[in-house]
Scaffold this motif. Structure first.
Motif, mmCIF file in Angstrom:
data_model
loop_
_atom_site.group_PDB
_atom_site.id
_atom_site.type_symbol
_atom_site.label_atom_id
_atom_site.label_comp_id
_atom_site.label_asym_id
_atom_site.label_seq_id
_atom_site.Cartn_x
_atom_site.Cartn_y
_atom_site.Cartn_z
ATOM 1 N N GLN A 536 31.587 -2.914 -14.195
ATOM 2 C CA GLN A 536 32.286 -2.434 -14.700
ATOM 3 C C GLN A 536 33.092 -4.167 -15.591
ATOM 4 O O GLN A 536 33.371 -4.938 -16.731
ATOM 5 C CB GLN A 536 34.123 -2.144 -13.680
ATOM 6 C CG GLN A 536 33.873 -0.872 -13.598
ATOM 7 C CD GLN A 536 33.510 0.038 -15.051
ATOM 8 O OE1 GLN A 536 34.382 -0.293 -16.019
ATOM 9 N NE2 GLN A 536 32.733 1.441 -14.689
ATOM 10 N N LEU A 537 33.179 -5.147 -14.779
ATOM 11 C CA LEU A 537 33.273 -6.737 -15.048
ATOM 12 C C LEU A 537 32.605 -7.377 -16.245
ATOM 13 O O LEU A 537 32.861 -7.439 -17.397
ATOM 14 C CB LEU A 537 33.299 -7.841 -14.461
ATOM 15 C CG LEU A 537 33.461 -8.857 -14.667
ATOM 16 C CD1 LEU A 537 35.047 -8.796 -14.509
ATOM 17 C CD2 LEU A 537 33.575 -10.176 -13.064
ATOM 18 N N ALA A 538 31.233 -6.186 -16.364
ATOM 19 C CA ALA A 538 30.362 -7.224 -17.424
ATOM 20 C C ALA A 538 30.372 -6.347 -18.505
ATOM 21 O O ALA A 538 30.772 -7.185 -19.770
ATOM 22 C CB ALA A 538 28.644 -7.177 -17.032
ATOM 23 N N SER A 539 30.747 -5.170 -18.415
ATOM 24 C CA SER A 539 30.998 -3.824 -19.530
ATOM 25 C C SER A 539 32.569 -4.546 -20.660
ATOM 26 O O SER A 539 32.643 -4.415 -21.478
ATOM 27 C CB SER A 539 30.986 -2.325 -18.694
ATOM 28 O OG SER A 539 29.955 -2.065 -18.421
ATOM 29 N N LEU A 540 33.779 -4.527 -19.103
ATOM 30 C CA LEU A 540 34.617 -5.346 -19.974
ATOM 31 C C LEU A 540 34.783 -7.153 -21.023
ATOM 32 O O LEU A 540 35.360 -6.822 -21.816
ATOM 33 C CB LEU A 540 36.172 -5.458 -18.414
ATOM 34 C CG LEU A 540 37.195 -6.497 -18.673
ATOM 35 C CD1 LEU A 540 37.986 -5.359 -19.548
ATOM 36 C CD2 LEU A 540 37.941 -6.891 -17.536
ATOM 37 N N GLU A 541 33.714 -7.175 -20.454
ATOM 38 C CA GLU A 541 33.924 -9.118 -20.946
ATOM 39 C C GLU A 541 33.158 -8.275 -21.860
ATOM 40 O O GLU A 541 33.492 -8.840 -24.031
ATOM 41 C CB GLU A 541 32.981 -9.851 -20.738
ATOM 42 C CG GLU A 541 34.090 -9.954 -19.420
ATOM 43 C CD GLU A 541 33.219 -11.238 -18.238
ATOM 44 O OE1 GLU A 541 32.266 -11.399 -18.442
ATOM 45 O OE2 GLU A 541 33.920 -11.650 -17.963
ATOM 46 N N SER A 542 31.970 -7.265 -22.488
ATOM 47 C CA SER A 542 31.527 -6.793 -23.809
ATOM 48 C C SER A 542 32.345 -6.275 -24.959
ATOM 49 O O SER A 542 32.331 -6.670 -25.867
ATOM 50 C CB SER A 542 29.981 -6.624 -23.155
ATOM 51 O OG SER A 542 30.138 -5.173 -22.725
ATOM 52 N N GLY A 543 33.054 -5.544 -23.631
ATOM 53 C CA GLY A 543 34.321 -4.942 -24.947
ATOM 54 C C GLY A 543 34.949 -5.329 -25.582
ATOM 55 O O GLY A 543 35.632 -5.316 -26.488
ATOM 56 N N GLN A 544 35.439 -6.731 -25.083
ATOM 57 C CA GLN A 544 36.205 -7.417 -25.897
ATOM 58 C C GLN A 544 35.785 -8.438 -26.534
ATOM 59 O O GLN A 544 36.457 -8.656 -27.329
ATOM 60 C CB GLN A 544 37.070 -8.796 -24.056
ATOM 61 C CG GLN A 544 37.794 -8.264 -23.027
ATOM 62 C CD GLN A 544 38.035 -8.841 -22.198
ATOM 63 O OE1 GLN A 544 37.054 -9.598 -21.731
ATOM 64 N NE2 GLN A 544 39.434 -8.187 -21.556
ATOM 65 N N SER A 545 34.256 -8.554 -26.953
ATOM 66 C CA SER A 545 33.755 -9.109 -27.465
ATOM 67 C C SER A 545 33.753 -8.596 -28.601
ATOM 68 O O SER A 545 33.439 -9.158 -29.643
ATOM 69 C CB SER A 545 32.259 -9.900 -27.366
ATOM 70 O OG SER A 545 31.561 -10.182 -28.045
ATOM 71 N N ALA A 546 33.611 -6.964 -28.539
ATOM 72 C CA ALA A 546 33.461 -6.299 -29.581
ATOM 73 C C ALA A 546 34.559 -6.337 -30.440
ATOM 74 O O ALA A 546 35.155 -6.210 -31.881
ATOM 75 C CB ALA A 546 32.880 -4.593 -29.143
ATOM 76 N N ALA A 547 36.260 -6.066 -29.708
ATOM 77 C CA ALA A 547 37.705 -5.388 -29.881
ATOM 78 C C ALA A 547 37.846 -7.291 -30.535
ATOM 79 O O ALA A 547 38.285 -6.840 -31.471
ATOM 80 C CB ALA A 547 38.043 -5.539 -29.087
ATOM 81 N N ALA A 548 37.322 -8.033 -30.229
ATOM 82 C CA ALA A 548 37.748 -9.290 -31.166
ATOM 83 C C ALA A 548 36.710 -9.537 -32.634
ATOM 84 O O ALA A 548 37.432 -9.909 -33.366
ATOM 85 C CB ALA A 548 37.257 -10.891 -30.070
ATOM 86 N N ALA A 549 35.595 -9.390 -32.267
ATOM 87 C CA ALA A 549 34.989 -9.018 -33.450
ATOM 88 C C ALA A 549 35.480 -8.135 -35.036
ATOM 89 O O ALA A 549 35.815 -8.196 -35.482
ATOM 90 C CB ALA A 549 33.407 -8.478 -32.808
ATOM 91 N N ASP A 550 35.921 -6.499 -34.380
ATOM 92 C CA ASP A 550 36.674 -6.050 -35.536
ATOM 93 C C ASP A 550 38.284 -6.562 -35.576
ATOM 94 O O ASP A 550 38.740 -6.511 -36.655
ATOM 95 C CB ASP A 550 37.147 -4.693 -34.407
ATOM 96 C CG ASP A 550 35.813 -3.686 -34.523
ATOM 97 O OD1 ASP A 550 34.724 -4.466 -34.781
ATOM 98 O OD2 ASP A 550 35.748 -3.273 -33.293
ATOM 99 N N LEU A 551 38.733 -7.236 -34.842
ATOM 100 C CA LEU A 551 39.928 -7.614 -34.787
ATOM 101 C C LEU A 551 39.890 -9.326 -36.517
ATOM 102 O O LEU A 551 40.555 -9.220 -36.667
ATOM 103 C CB LEU A 551 41.552 -8.505 -33.708
ATOM 104 C CG LEU A 551 41.602 -7.364 -32.773
ATOM 105 C CD1 LEU A 551 41.928 -8.059 -31.325
ATOM 106 C CD2 LEU A 551 42.678 -6.832 -33.651
#
Length: 652
Positions: A536-551
């Protein structure tokens, strides 16, 4: 003390990079030269085969190679074969209807429009996205050739040539990847070693550059590594025990990076930092040699002066390293099971249909435009529409400057080649040498950061179209000029259509992404020491990267589409708090009540409806503080979507 959020977790406008920043974007990174060389070889050899057999549209044949290669050999080969199968089916379909379209321009135009619409829809609503645009281009371009041919035999030959535009680079790519393509397992081990080197670097030097690299690797996640290990298992080139051990190491590495990031500001003891760094560096060296570490023992680091947070982090790090490659522990169930071919909302969300309408409309407008003018040399406007179509307004505007820059750079290189290089070249070998050198520069840019990669694609595209005119090189400056004009027209049309007709803001997917991040944090809170929590931690951090890119993409949207600055700032705050909470969460024992609180906040973000006040359990200050920050961020984000009279609901 929670680790600060990285600078990349912001949605501030990104200006054109300065000369220093541009050099940083062009500097070597692990695997970049290998990938650029392999892609250059595929494109150059594709030109050689096409020139040898005198097939038309050599430029497009070479450019297809850009859509075939991935980091590892297996994915590259599978993608190439899949693209060839799809192209064969589509061109076979066109061949069945070709005779009925000759001499019937209205039917031909309708067929082109319908096929382009269908493929663009699949590009938006299915897993065909990586190659959907190029398949639509090959198919509709083959149809467009039928309109210029008087008899069925010539039409059949034109369709064969269109099929060869895909078959030649696919065949070349397959051979190149079988000979020199990197094995998935090798890539996975190199990536794991790089992460351990970065973690050791933070403890060894503690400077801003090493911290930035560590946090960048955290945000990349470990999804690519896990995919490479699955491919290595399918190849049957490594023992199953080795793949299982590396899979466990991948999950443990995600935890190690977070723990080192958490320890960095709270572990002042230089001897302890050096001892941990030595252990991590030795593990990285073993992985670089193609093996994997076993029986890892962290030296004793007893220090009564350590804070509670540092003591817990050291204990968690010791546990993660001790079982780093435990191949006997069963793998946890996949928390995100693979989806089907179509997106979940493929036939419910009108955005997919609208994307297909916009992209098809832009392409067909360019087709009719150059036919109406009788200016066939700007047909590159039609081709460009298929290559540059993107789903959201922010992506369209961001990539526009890169495409324009790349086009002009490619045109300038082409002009120099036409003036000073091609006149001195004799034979195919000289032409291929020129193609190789220019393509290597373009692929080096394309293999870099998303801030510049699209420019590399466009450099190669413009260069091929200007230098490879017909069956070989040409010295016609008029044709080169017209093809560049066509590229610029195609880019301009796509920009106008995608920013004026049904503009789609990136904002539409940000709130759901943030809600998913909180849900993953809740799963970690339930059992922070488990292997499932590492996944879950790995998935969390890749999701944070995608959200940051969208922002970040929001900064490129027109004011009429972009949300308010307050809206953006609130989502940034929520993203920052989720990043800061990950480390403290994995240091506490499993807490179902805390997981319930996080799930409640996730539902609050998903529905944009405030929840009643929730009571936090008794927690240490280093965990309670980031939780209160998350609560505040979620509440502010939700309140912004409600009438001003709505009262906030505080967390106690």
């Amino acid at each position: 003390m929670a680790a600060p959020a990285p600078e990349s977790l912001t949605a501030r406008p990104m200006p054109m990079p300065s000369a220093r920043a541009l050099l940083a974007l062009l500097r070597p990174t692990p695997g970049r030269l290998e990938f650029a060389f392999r892609l250059t070889l595929v494109c150059t050899l594709s030109v050689a085969v096409a020139e040898w057999f005198h097939t038309p549209e050599v430029a497009l044949t070479a450019y297809v190679g850009f859509f075939l290669l991935r980091a590892d050999r297996t994915t590259s080969i599978v993608m190439g074969m899949g693209m060839l199968v799809m192209a064969s089916l589509l061109i076979g379909l066109v061949a069945l209807i070709a005779n009925g379209l000759i001499g019937r321009p209205a039917a031909l135009l309708a067929s082109m429009t319908l096929i382009a619409f269908g493929l663009f829809f699949l590009t938006s609503a299915s897993k065909l996205a990586p190659v959907g645009g190029i398949l639509a281009l090959i198919t509709t371009y083959a149809l467009s050739l039928i309109g210029m041919l008087p008899v069925g035999e010539l039409a059949t030959r034109a369709l064969l040539y269109a099929w060869l535009m895909v078959a030649i680079p696919v065949g070349v790519s397959t051979v190149v990847n079988l000979l020199i393509g990197p094995a998935p397992r090798r890539l996975a081990q190199s990536a794991l070693a790089r992460r351990l080197w970065a973690a050791a670097g933070v403890l060894r030097s503690g400077d801003d550059e090493s911290r930035s690299e560590l946090r960048q690797l955290r945000m990349e996640g470990t999804g690519d590594i896990q995919s490479w290990l699955r491919l290595a298992s399918l190849e049957h080139t490594s023992p199953a025990k080795t793949i299982n051990a590396l899979g466990h190491a991948n999950e443990a590495t995600a935890r190690v990076l977070v723990l080192v990031d958490t320890l960095d500001p709270v572990l002042p003891d230089e001897n302890a930092r050096s001892a941990i760094a030595n252990t991590l560096e030795e593990m990285a060296r073993i992985l670089d040699r193609g093996a994997y570490p076993v029986e890892v023992q962290l030296p004793a680091l007893a220090d009564a002066s350590l804070s509670e947070q540092a003591g817990r982090a050291l204990m968690a790090l010791r546990h993660a390293l001790t079982g780093f490659t435990d191949a006997n522990e069963p793998a946890p169930p996949n928390p995100d099971p693979p989806s089907g071919f179509f997106a979940a909302d493929a036939f419910r969300n009108p955005t997919h249909v609208r994307f297909a309408i916009k992209a098809t409309g832009a392409a067909m407008f360019c087709y009719l435009f150059y036919h109406a003018l009788g200016w066939n040399d700007i047909h590159t406007a039609f081709i460009t529409c298929f290559i540059v179509a993107l789903s959201t307004t922010g992506e369209t505007v961001q990539k526009l400057s890169l495409r324009m820059t790349g086009c002009l750079v490619g045109a300038a290189i082409s002009l120099a080649a036409l003036l000073w290089v091609l006149p001195a070249i004799e034979g195919l070998a000289g032409l291929l040498a020129l193609i190789f050198v220019v393509t290597l520069g373009a692929t080096w840019v394309a293999a870099g950061s998303s801030r510049i990669s699209y420019a590399g694609f466009q450099i190669a595209f413009a260069f091929y179209l200007c230098v490879l005119q017909g069956n070989g090189p040409s010295y016609d400056f008029g044709v080169a000029r017209d093809r560049v004009i066509g590229i610029l027209i195609g880019n301009a049309v796509m920009y106008l259509v995608f920013t004026r007709l049904w503009p789609v803001s990136v904002a539409s997917r940000i709130d759901s992404a943030l809600a998913l991040l909180l849900s993953r944090l809740a799963r970690i809170a339930e059992a922070p020491g488990s292997r499932l929590a590492s996944v879950q931690l790995a998935s969390l951090e890749s999701g944070q990267s995608a959200a940051a890119a969208d922002l970040a993409l929001l900064a490129y949207e027109p004011a009429s589409v972009r949300p308010s600055p307050q809206w953006i700032a609130q989502r940034e705050q929520t993203l920052h708090t989720t990043y800061a909470l990950a480390g403290p969460l994995i240091l506490q024992p499993g807490n179902p009540k805390l997981a319930g609180v996080l799930n409640t906040w996730a539902r609050q973000l998903e529905t944009a409806v405030p929840t009643p006040a929730v009571q936090l359990p008794a927690l240490p200050s280093w965990l309670r503080q980031p939780l209160l920050a998350v609560s505040d961020a979620v509440q502010k984000q939700t309140d912004a979507t409600l009438p001003p009279t709505e009262a906030p609901h505080a967390v106690r």
